[in-house]
Design an enzyme around this catalytic site. Structure first.
Site, PDB file in Angstrom:
ATOM      1  N   ASP A  76     -35.915   4.309  80.911  1.00  0.00           N
ATOM      2  CA  ASP A  76     -35.582   4.160  79.486  1.00  0.00           C
ATOM      3  C   ASP A  76     -34.567   5.220  79.070  1.00  0.00           C
ATOM      4  OD1 ASP A  76     -35.465   3.664  76.800  1.00  0.00           O
ATOM      5  OD2 ASP A  76     -37.505   4.386  76.345  1.00  0.00           O
ATOM      6  N   ARG A 105     -41.697  -2.318  72.548  1.00  0.00           N
ATOM      7  CA  ARG A 105     -42.349  -3.333  71.718  1.00  0.00           C
ATOM      8  C   ARG A 105     -41.635  -4.679  71.844  1.00  0.00           C
ATOM      9  NH1 ARG A 105     -41.647   0.290  66.464  1.00  0.00           N
ATOM     10  NH2 ARG A 105     -41.585   1.822  68.139  1.00  0.00           N
ATOM     11  N   ASP A 129     -33.751   1.969  71.269  1.00  0.00           N
ATOM     12  CA  ASP A 129     -34.733   2.793  71.990  1.00  0.00           C
ATOM     13  C   ASP A 129     -36.169   2.354  71.708  1.00  0.00           C
ATOM     14  OD1 ASP A 129     -35.605   4.740  73.690  1.00  0.00           O
ATOM     15  OD2 ASP A 129     -35.251   6.418  72.309  1.00  0.00           O
ATOM     16  N   ASP A 174     -41.540   5.370  82.410  1.00  0.00           N
ATOM     17  CA  ASP A 174     -41.782   4.457  81.288  1.00  0.00           C
ATOM     18  C   ASP A 174     -42.369   3.118  81.741  1.00  0.00           C
ATOM     19  OD1 ASP A 174     -41.800   4.305  78.526  1.00  0.00           O
ATOM     20  OD2 ASP A 174     -39.784   3.442  78.374  1.00  0.00           O
ATOM     21  N   GLU A 226     -37.555  -0.251  72.650  1.00  0.00           N
ATOM     22  CA  GLU A 226     -37.457  -1.419  73.538  1.00  0.00           C
ATOM     23  C   GLU A 226     -38.815  -1.889  74.032  1.00  0.00           C
ATOM     24  OE1 GLU A 226     -37.320   1.601  74.561  1.00  0.00           O
ATOM     25  OE2 GLU A 226     -38.634   1.499  76.307  1.00  0.00           O
ATOM     26  N   LYS A 262     -30.914   8.373  74.320  1.00  0.00           N
ATOM     27  CA  LYS A 262     -31.761   9.562  74.188  1.00  0.00           C
ATOM     28  C   LYS A 262     -30.963  10.819  74.536  1.00  0.00           C
ATOM     29  CE  LYS A 262     -36.159   7.376  75.565  1.00  0.00           C
ATOM     30  NZ  LYS A 262     -36.894   7.593  74.310  1.00  0.00           N
ATOM     31  N   LYS A 321     -46.452  -2.214  80.053  1.00  0.00           N
ATOM     32  CA  LYS A 321     -45.016  -2.000  79.820  1.00  0.00           C
ATOM     33  C   LYS A 321     -44.345  -1.545  81.118  1.00  0.00           C
ATOM     34  CE  LYS A 321     -41.807   1.092  77.304  1.00  0.00           C
ATOM     35  NZ  LYS A 321     -41.644   2.074  76.213  1.00  0.00           N
TER      36      LYS A 321
HETATM   37  N1  BES Z   1     -40.590   5.254  76.084  1.00  0.00           N
HETATM   38  C1  BES Z   1     -40.405   5.739  74.773  1.00  0.00           C
HETATM   39  C2  BES Z   1     -41.630   6.508  74.236  1.00  0.00           C
HETATM   40  C3  BES Z   1     -41.985   7.776  74.941  1.00  0.00           C
HETATM   41  C4  BES Z   1     -41.574   8.990  74.421  1.00  0.00           C
HETATM   42  C5  BES Z   1     -42.798   7.767  76.057  1.00  0.00           C
HETATM   43  C6  BES Z   1     -41.951  10.166  75.059  1.00  0.00           C
HETATM   44  C7  BES Z   1     -43.156   8.937  76.696  1.00  0.00           C
HETATM   45  C8  BES Z   1     -42.738  10.141  76.198  1.00  0.00           C
HETATM   46  C9  BES Z   1     -40.115   4.589  73.822  1.00  0.00           C
HETATM   47  O1  BES Z   1     -39.433   3.521  74.354  1.00  0.00           O
HETATM   48  C10 BES Z   1     -39.285   5.129  72.707  1.00  0.00           C
HETATM   49  O2  BES Z   1     -38.192   5.535  72.988  1.00  0.00           O
HETATM   50  N2  BES Z   1     -39.794   5.102  71.492  1.00  0.00           N
HETATM   51  C11 BES Z   1     -39.086   5.587  70.362  1.00  0.00           C
HETATM   52  C12 BES Z   1     -39.286   4.608  69.239  1.00  0.00           C
HETATM   53  C13 BES Z   1     -38.455   4.903  68.011  1.00  0.00           C
HETATM   54  C14 BES Z   1     -36.982   4.700  68.319  1.00  0.00           C
HETATM   55  C15 BES Z   1     -38.910   4.013  66.911  1.00  0.00           C
HETATM   56  C16 BES Z   1     -39.653   6.949  69.998  1.00  0.00           C
HETATM   57  O3  BES Z   1     -40.861   7.133  70.100  1.00  0.00           O
HETATM   58  O4  BES Z   1     -38.865   7.840  69.689  1.00  0.00           O
HETATM   59 ZN    ZN Z   2     -39.625   3.253  76.378  1.00  0.00          ZN
HETATM   60 MN    MN Z   3     -37.334   3.801  74.269  1.00  0.00          MN
END
Ligand code: BES
Ligand code: ZN
Ligand code: MN
Length: 503
Positions: free
Chosen positions: A272, A353, A349, A290, A351, A279, A267
């Site tokens: 992000d 996947r 968010d 990220d 993104e 966020k 990835k």
């Molecule tokens: N990059 C984040 C996940 C992340 C969170 C990595 C904390 C490192 C530390 C990812 O893109 C994300 O934002 N995921 C969301 C998904 C949700 C919206 C379904 C999440 O985990 O909150």
């Molecule tokens: Zn992310």
């Molecule tokens: Mn994200």
């Protein structure tokens, strides 16, 4: 730091400091530590008797030799309880001892091979771990700090062993250890880099130099290429940013020309923000990391090019920013991935996947198998497992087991999470084939179930490194900030699969 091995006697090595060791509970040191103790008139034994040296894991005791030995200082490092001592403890003690000696101002250091004597470890693996721990533990990221550091650098590390016949084997271990550790530090550099210095274009240029320097095949797919290929999910995420997306392709060909290449996918979200589903600002700066999965893939390809296993490997890194620009993806939008599946964007968010979906489709189009993807994918995985270990999920149990074993040998903990069919229910959409979020429950698993829609029948393992990719506090050979996690696991997967290739 240069690391070399000589055969000889540690008491006769002329350096700024020598590192010897002691297991917890040992009252009369033997082996090299015993020889040093004797040269110093029994001071180590005396300090043990007085309770100053206990041999606790990572304990450091500094002794000045005041002319009694060639080396100016001796550091006795504690190895902890012998029955608990592992190759990963070797990495840890070396990291702690090296940082201590750097602070003291030592430039030339000699060490014995911890764990090889009384520990009964395999010498080649022990010296590899020793090399890894030293290089990883001395890592710093000061690129943007103009002030001079308070410490100098250890310039040379000499591994001393009595047995001359072991030299070739020890040199092999040192070489493999330094290739793996330097590659890990390179992944750390890319990940620690602020997002304004590490855009998708910068990441592609970094990969290009790695490929050019080490003779790897290299290609970058541009936005037009992605459009032609129908990568609607990746393009959807890229819409909100002014930075053009880049799809990095690196290939190593060490195996039979007809053999199916192994595929690594990382990835590469260089920042992000969450996009329109933005966020909170607190901690958002960490989202420069990220692209840690992408960095791990690029760095693993670099190490593989140096170690030259007999296997073919292709590394893919879809790279883009996730920003809420005027053209950004909106919650509720529907995208079409490369394999024709439609996706409802319930949350911009989620993104990671989306870009991985197209990358996995592209890997399948290239005929890569098996596939291992590495991604800072879900906060849910961080909540479930903390920053101690990586989450693994996949569609092929044998492959999952191989990846976990490869991680274990690298000192990288990986814990498998279940892929029960029932979880798929949460990704169902009323307006498209699938949606990109599965609700609050089991977030790391529903994310993997989403990816499984795209890997289909190709053997595949997903590694969620959201936890261990970035740490807030130093842990032996892991320095605060980016850890470079998964580089060594990926390389070990390639080395292990190379051993299985038909000869
Ligand atoms: N990059 C984040 C996940 C992340 C969170 C990595 C904390 C490192 C530390 C990812 O893109 C994300 O934002 N995921 C969301 C998904 C949700 C919206 C379904 C999440 O985990 O909150
Ligand atoms: Zn992310
Ligand atoms: Mn994200």
């Amino acid at each position: 730091m240069e690391i070399k091995v000589i055969s000889g006697d540690i008491t006769e090595t002329k350096v700024d400091a020598v590192i010897v060791n002691l297991f917890e509970g040992v009252e009369h040191p033997g082996g090299a530590t015993g020889a040093v103790d004797q040269a110093l008139g029994g001071i180590i034994g005396q300090l043990i008797g007085e309770g100053e040296i206990k041999g606790k894991l990572n304990e450091i005791t500094l002794i000045h030799t005041i002319g009694k030995m060639e080396a100016e200082r001796v550091v006795v490092v504690g190895l902890g309880k012998q029955e608990k001592f592992t190759y990963d403890s070797v990495r840890g003690v070396m990291a702690v001892a090296c940082r201590f000696l750097r602070k003291v101002g030592a430039k030339r250091v000699a060490t014995i091979i911890h764990g090889a004597g009384a520990g009964g470890m395999d010498m080649e693996r022990a010296v590899q771990a020793l090399t890894e721990g030293s290089i990883l533990g001395l890592y710093t990221f000061r690129k943007h700090v103009t002030k001079e550091p308070e410490h100098g650098e250890i310039e040379e590390m000499i591994v001393v062993d009595r047995d001359e016949s072991k030299l070739p084997l020890l040199e092999r271990g040192i070489n493999r250890g330094s290739v793996l550790a330097e590659a890990t530090n390179y992944a750390r550099d890319m990940t620690n880099e602020p997002a304004n210095y590490m855009t998708p274009s910068d990441l592609a240029e970094a990969a290009r130099s790695v490929a050019a320097e080490r003779g790897l095949g290299f290609d970058v797919l541009e936005r037009e290429d992605m459009e032609k290929l129908g990568m609607g999910a990746l393009l959807g995420v890229a819409q909100g940013s002014k930075q053009p997306p880049k799809f990095i392709v690196m290939s190593y060909r060490g195996g039979d020309s007809t053999a199916t290449p192994l595929g690594f996918i990382g990835k590469g979200i260089t920042f992000d923000s969450g996009g329109i589903s933005i966020k909170p600002s607190e901690g958002m700066d960490e989202m420069k990391g990220d692209m840690a999965g992408g960095a791990a893939v690029i760095a693993a390809m670099r190490a593989i090019a140096e170690l030259k296993p007999k296997i073919n490997v292709t590394g893919l890194v879809p790279a883009t920013e996730n920003l809420p620009g005027g053209a950004a993806l909106k919650p509720g939008d529907v995208l079409r991935a490369m394999n024709g599946k439609t996706i409802e964007v319930a949350n911009t968010d989620a993104e990671g996947r989306l870009i991985l979906a197209d990358a996995i489709c592209y890997a399948r189009k290239l005929g890569l198998a098996p596939l291992v993807d590495v991604a800072t994918l879900t906060g849910a995985c961080l909540v479930a497992l903390g920053d101690i270990c990586t989450g693994a999920l996949g569609n092929d149990q044998e492959l999952v087991a191989k990846v976990i074993k490869a991680g274990d040998e690298a000192g990288e903990k990986i814990w498998q999470l279940p892929m029960y069919e029932e979880y798929k229910e949460q990704n169902k959409s009323e307006v498209a084939d699938v949606k990109n979020t599965g609700g609050r429950y089991a977030g790391a698993i529903t994310a993997a179930q989403f990816l499984a829609e795209f890997s289909e029948d190709t053997p595949w393992v997903h590694l969620d490194i959201a936890g261990p990719s970035f740490i807030k506090k130093e842990q032996t050979y892991l320095i605060k900030g980016a850890t470079g996690v998964a580089v060594r696991t990926l390389v070990n997967v390639a080395l292990a699969l190379a051993e299985e290739q038909p000869k």
